[in-house]
Design an enzyme around this catalytic site. Structure first.
Site, short mmCIF file in Angstrom:
data_model
loop_
_atom_site.label_atom_id
_atom_site.label_comp_id
_atom_site.label_asym_id
_atom_site.label_seq_id
_atom_site.Cartn_x
_atom_site.Cartn_y
_atom_site.Cartn_z
N ASP A 1 2.17 65.98 51.36
CA ASP A 1 2.12 67.01 50.32
C ASP A 1 0.77 66.79 49.62
O ASP A 1 -0.12 66.16 50.21
CB ASP A 1 3.33 66.87 49.37
N LYS B 1 12.21 65.14 48.28
CA LYS B 1 10.79 65.06 47.90
C LYS B 1 10.55 63.68 47.32
O LYS B 1 11.46 63.08 46.75
CB LYS B 1 10.47 66.11 46.83
N1 GLU Z 1 5.12 69.26 51.52
C1 GLU Z 1 5.39 70.38 52.36
C2 GLU Z 1 6.28 71.35 51.63
O1 GLU Z 1 6.21 71.48 50.42
C3 GLU Z 1 5.88 69.97 53.73
C4 GLU Z 1 7.13 69.13 53.76
C5 GLU Z 1 7.50 68.62 55.13
O2 GLU Z 1 6.83 68.92 56.11
O3 GLU Z 1 8.50 67.88 55.19
O4 GLU Z 1 7.05 72.09 52.21
#
Ligand code: GLU
Length: 445
Positions: A165, A125
């Site tokens: 996100d 993340k």
């Molecule tokens: N931000 C999204 C999540 O919390 C998607 C992450 C992604 O597609 O890599 O899963």
């Protein structure tokens, strides 16, 4: 042998002032501790100590210039949490509240979520304390360029693949991808959530919202219930809430609320027309972070400073941010007869709220299971990029449905209690944990 309280006390000592990370870790560790203590391989491998420590964290400075010519400085981060089962994968969050501890919580959760999707993706993340609120598109472009100038050193299609996100949607991903390509000269699947004209996947923007409704549909079927006619409260008004409102309507339910930091909207007619959905997108792209104008445009009610959890509904879907539904909110929902709470934001409910909902035997799904559709379609985007071939809408949607069904089955398998109640939190944590833990053990310390 691990003992919960002493393990958590040590984790807290090692990670001071990171309450969200500690909260997320407590939830996972308390679900899996018996499984770990019963398995000599996990004990010998010190698996809990190792799985709660990120592989590495990058922190960097992001300098950019605003429209008035002032130099601005923000913090940038990428947390590469765990790559035991595949390249680090997870979104970027641009929001004033972003901190290292917050991103560690999200990277940790992402590790188990990605494992549940059945696809080979590790957990990561990143993001920045940059807030897109009130910024012009030109400022967002300059910020994204500066952010990617540093981030590109640490990512790659087979090492770490960021996506969107909170605060990072298709506009930001486009700007970020443009800068990656400018520096590296490569067209690769280094980001997901890309535009359809440059390697993006169909259904990726809708995937988190669609996925949560597919998951909910499976939960209801398990109880011999149906989505038809259900009255639903959703929070948020961004990409996730948008996809959720569309799919809920298609499944025959009625979404009566959306919300923003300024309050919530009650729309008794339902957030159920293409015009309303398009307006949600326009609101998000206005960079103002408010929902009130929806009420004025569509003649709905607006409750300033309030959360939608005071409405009488059958189902509630927190779709905005962590800890947005607390113990008091849970009590109100229970009193009003809620039957299902499907966490769609990451850790949208506090531990206290989850305990109350489970105690009242409300069907409760945690975000790492219910919202996994977003990252699952990101995984499908990576596959399409790797084979240089786009898939059809039908192919992607069918795969998404199958993935959500299999996540649901995994939760039931590990989480069914004696009275038939499904503890989805426990189920998701154990199922997600096993695969990562086994891969770590097999690969050696
Ligand atoms: N931000 C999204 C999540 O919390 C998607 C992450 C992604 O597609 O890599 O899963």
């Amino acid at each position: 042998m691990y003992e919960l309280e002493s393990f958590m006390a040590e984790l807290e000592r090692k990670n001071p002032a990171q309450p969200e990370f500690i909260e997320a870790a407590r939830e996972v560790v308390s679900s899996v501790i018996d499984v770990v203590n019963d398995n000599p391989k996990y004990l010998k491998n010190k698996i809990l100590d190792r799985i709660t420590e990120p592989d590495r964290v990058y922190m960097f400075k992001v300098e950019w210039e605003d429209d008035e010519g002032n130099i601005q400085v923000n913090k940038g981060y990428r947390v590469q949490f765990n790559n035991a089962i595949g390249p680090y994968k997870g979104g970027l969050r641009f929001h004033a509240s972003v901190t290292l501890g917050g991103l560690k919580f999200l990277g940790f959760e992402q590790t188990f979520k990605n494992s549940l999707t059945t696809l080979p993706m590790g957990g990561g993340k990143g993001g920045s304390d940059f807030s897109p609120k009130g910024k012009s598109d030109a400022e967002i472009l300059r910020f994204c360029r500066s952010f990617m100038t540093e981030l590109q050193k640490y990512i790659g299609p087979d090492t770490d693949v960021p996506a969107g996100d909170v605060g990072v949607g298709s506009r930001e991903i486009g700007f970020l991808y443009g800068q990656y390509k400018r520096i590296r000269g490569e067209n690769t699947g280094v980001l997901t959530g890309k535009g359809l004209t440059f390697g993006g996947s169909v259904i990726r923007p809708e995937a988190t919202g669609f996925g949560t409704m597919y998951f909910a549909d499976n939960m209801l079927k398990k109880r011999g219930d149906t989505m038809k006619g259900k009255r639903i409260a959703i929070s948020g008004f961004g990409n996730v809430a948008w996809g959720a409102a569309m799919k809920a309507t298609e499944l025959g339910a009625k979404v009566v609320t959306i919300s923003g930091p300024d309050g919530y909207i009650l729309d008794e007619e339902g957030v159920s027309t293409s015009e309303k959905w398009a307006y949600m997108v326009a609101l998000r792209n206005s960079n103002n972070d408010v929902v009130k104008p929806y009420a004025e445009k569509f003649g709905a009610k607006f409750f300033p400073g309030k959360k939608p959890w005071e409405e009488k509904v059958d189902m509630a879907f927190p779709c905005a941010i962590q800890n947005e539904l607390n113990g008091d909110d849970a009590e109100k929902l229970i009193k009003n007869g809620v039957k299902y709470v499907v966490e769609t934001s990451n850790m949208g409910c506090t531990l206290d709220a989850v305990e109350k909902l489970q105690k009242a035997r409300v069907g409760f799904a945690p975000g790492k299971a219910a919202n996994a559709g977003g990252v699952a379609v990101s995984g499908l985007e990576m596959t399409q990029n790797a084979e240089h071939l786009p898939w059809t809408k039908e192919e992607v949607d069918n795969k998404l449905k199958d993935i959500m069904k299999s996540i649901h089955e995994a939760c039931v398998k590990e989480g069914e209690e004696e009275d038939g109640y499904i503890n989805y939190v426990k189920g998701a944590n154990i199922a997600g944990f096993r695969k990562v833990a086994d891969a770590m053990c097999d690969q050696g310390y």
